[in-house]
Design an enzyme around this catalytic site. Sequence first.
Site, PDB file in Angstrom:
ATOM      1  CG  HIS A   1      -0.496   0.221   2.522  1.00  0.00           C
ATOM      2  ND1 HIS A   1      -0.294  -0.774   3.443  1.00  0.00           N
ATOM      3  CD2 HIS A   1      -0.146   1.360   3.141  1.00  0.00           C
ATOM      4  CE1 HIS A   1       0.164  -0.259   4.565  1.00  0.00           C
ATOM      5  NE2 HIS A   1       0.265   1.039   4.413  1.00  0.00           N
TER       6      HIS A   1
ATOM      7  CG  ASP B   1       0.172  -4.126   2.907  1.00  0.00           C
ATOM      8  OD1 ASP B   1       0.489  -3.518   1.860  1.00  0.00           O
ATOM      9  OD2 ASP B   1      -0.057  -3.539   3.977  1.00  0.00           O
TER      10      ASP B   1
ATOM     11  CB  SER C   1       2.943   2.057   5.977  1.00  0.00           C
ATOM     12  OG  SER C   1       1.725   1.944   6.638  1.00  0.00           O
TER      13      SER C   1
END
Lengths: 396, 597
Positions: free
Chosen positions: B92, B125, B207
């Site tokens: 992402h 992911d 992230s």
Amino acid sequence: MIYNKHNTTKQPIPNEPRASARAELRTHKNLQAPNGLVLRNMLFAIFLSSAFLCLLTPKTYAGGFDHAFQTAQQRAVKLYGLGAGQQVGYGTGIIASEDGYIVTVLSLIISGDRIRAVTANGQRFEAELIKRDTDQQLALLKLKWPDDADASTKNKPIGPLPHYDFSCQELPSESCHHPLLPGDWIVSAGNPFKIADGAEQMSLAHGVFSARTRLDARRRSKDFRYTGDVLLIDAITSNPGSPGSVMVNLQGELVGMIGRLVISNRTHTHLNYAIPYDVLADFYLQATQASPDGTRELITKPVVEPFDPGIRISHTGFRTVLPFVDRVVRNSPAKRAGLRKDDLILSVNDHEVSDVSEFDKRIKARDPAESIELIIRRKRSILTIHIEPPEAKTQP
Amino acid sequence: MTRFSRIDLSPLLLTLVVLYVCSTTSLFADTTVQPSSPLVHVPDVVLEAQRQRIQVVNRVTPSVVAIYNNEQRGGGSGVLIDENGFGLTNYHVVASMLGSRSGFGGLSDGQRYDLHVLGIDPIGDVAMFQLTGRDTFPLSPLGDSGQVRVGDTALALGNPFSLTEDENPSLTLGLVTGVHRYQWGVKGNLTYSDCIQIDAPINPGNSGGPLFNENGEVIGINGRISINTRGRFNVGFGYAITSNQIRRFMPLLRAGGLAQHGSFEATVQEDRQVVVIDEIRSAGPAYEAGLRRGDRIVAIGTTPITSSNHFVSLLGTYPGYWNLLIDFERNGRPGRTVVPLRPVAPHMQRAYFPDGQANGREVDRVIWAFRKAVGVKAAGTVATKYQWHACRTYDESMRSTWKTLDAYDAQATNEGALLLQEYDEEGQPARLMEVDAAEIQVLNHDGRRSQDIRSFERRVLSVLHLVYQRLFQSADSLNPMALYHDGANVGYRFDDGSESPVDMFFTDEFAATEIVSSEVEELISPLEKGAVVRLAFDTKTHELRRAVIWHDQAGTLGTMHFSNYQLVAGVRLPHTIHVRGQGYRFDDSMSDWKVLP
């Protein structure tokens, strides 16, 4: 306090001056012994002291969190029950006895028809509500299994249920006291966000203990009824499912239970706190008594719950607030006795009260069944008001 | 009496004296007081632990990447795991960069380097990127996330809230607060399976950043948090994708591919803490591997299964086509089988095109490693005509009519066709078969699977021929699309050294129950519509271990295992081939290989 667990020995403080001085005096005598004896004793002493040195060398904390967490999560249950909207239908509870008493927080979960509890080994049980305490926001549950239950068919706990022993509170024992000092590590085990399921390990949270204090969060009685001490911690425990989590120190000893979610109405700040061990123990021991066979049994005599007189007094943020009545609950005993908004309470049962906290304390400390006598000032007149209890109700 | 008591007491008292002296002369570690802060009483072990932690942080910091998009806007974090600049991050984080496949990566030296997005794994992911602009890049090693325990120290590094001005990452410290967690995804994507839960604060910008253990090894990639009603920031629950999951996907990500996760095509349910197969699709991989409804799943990939949640969670960490070892129990009898997982394509907004350049590079690497391992010095220098004597053992269930085919010679020609000369039992030539490699039939005209052993055998030989043609011939003659790198997989071998392929068996029937697994990399090559051959090369020996014929709808049609490599005219060739198909199994022991002019 931890049942079935070898105690971790507290490390003695190495340089305690008094003990050392005494030792010096005594050894002076010893030196007068024959030479060979002294030498032999010296060697033995060196051996002994080196052994002591090994013991006294500070232990590392490696694995400390792990150990504390494991003892904690084995003595906790995942609870599932009623949920609605923001109030989630899951939480955590602390196992208080081998026969399945569970101490947890008062919440919507335990209000439903069906409460389910999952132990650390993944066994599922029904639980029933035994006692609720709205002032302390605590609840006592008990796991249920049939009389003819058999551990082999897994409808009964396999082996003794690991639990925390609250009953040592009744004995004059030092072992029950685990006072935390600000800065001490704390570890909690619980089921926030329902992350774990079945036999899966609960979630760990860790942080340090900050302070033992009371909260001024009580603005209206509905917001936060608990007025006792809380343990403030810096671990983030204010999450759905966390209330009821076990909180232990690094030795794995129970020091508290994570309380209900408390959120500031103004700043939306979440408070991270726990209800201290002694409050939990008091609650548990008031509800149960030791039975001859070593287990705990429920005190079956009806407990008279102190009635709510219906007086609401606001804390406006200052430390000392005069106990002006903010609101009188409709149809409450206080309303029937004629108490009005903006009355200033001067005394409760002949005890002078000068601020709100004293008023709270007096109201709480009263004999639950007796009526309350208030002396109040209304405008320029001093009045006496008798608040009579409503018809007695029995627990639960 | 007094004398005895004096003798008995004196050593103890002396002990106390020694202890006293030791304590006053600061022999005790925790009486050592830092001169700078005499009021603070910090034990040496704590100071030492802190020193070590600072050392670890200093060591790993250069490998942490702050990821920016083409507009130089902050997006996330990453970590370099290879000195050539290969790094890991979240899918992402790079999802918005897929159009151009480019961005920037900032390192702690204060520089921003060009970043090229390689393969992606939207379901898990994870994404891989490569930085360019330096000869060698700092890196952090990948650790073993299987060793992670609740209570371990967890260090998260990254660029939360795009705080950094000089590309130096922020550190947040906490503990591992849960392992084997499962977090649902969105439309199947961004599913965190068997992940690590931490209480080190993870915030937007973290992230893709690495999660380190206290030795400075990457044990996970941070990418997800549980949020309360308070907004998208840390509430004490962060999740990291495990390094062990990522390791299975890495070869494919490095090759610029689109990762697919594996499906078992069977559901399980928990019955009294035992996980049993509930529903099973009859054409699915689990069924074809021999599993049936009601079988108890004991372990997958040697990890014991504790709950149906655990099963689902663990399964999510395996790629499609992965040969998953399953230990099961049927009516109390322990058994073992291998399920080649059916791939599940991720949900994508638009078509994803594999990175052709990166893929070609990986294909070249694998093929040249193979050629080197079998002794081919340069492309095109090896003959493609062979003759061998094959001795065949049939499976007991084979039809007896085919037992006459127990010896034959095969000639592989260079013209894309395969000549098969069969001999009868007396050694007289019996039959000549010609198979055109371009017309390898895996399905009959009516679309059903061929049940004819001869066509299956022809298919196997054709594939073998194709394999050798494509592997040994000059790189120039290779159709660039003929081979495509498709990531990692695993191969199994009995502990007695024989490279038998694993079929379903009951372990109480077998003496050899220990199975050695080895990592392989797979290249795929198209055969005809919907069918491919998957060639598995051992990552250690670089030999060709296995060729699988795979069909989009039908799954595995046949498997050939190659082993017992021996030297033939300067080239190492397999002398044992085990063939397994749907309904067919035979083992060829090949001898007297001859290289024909």
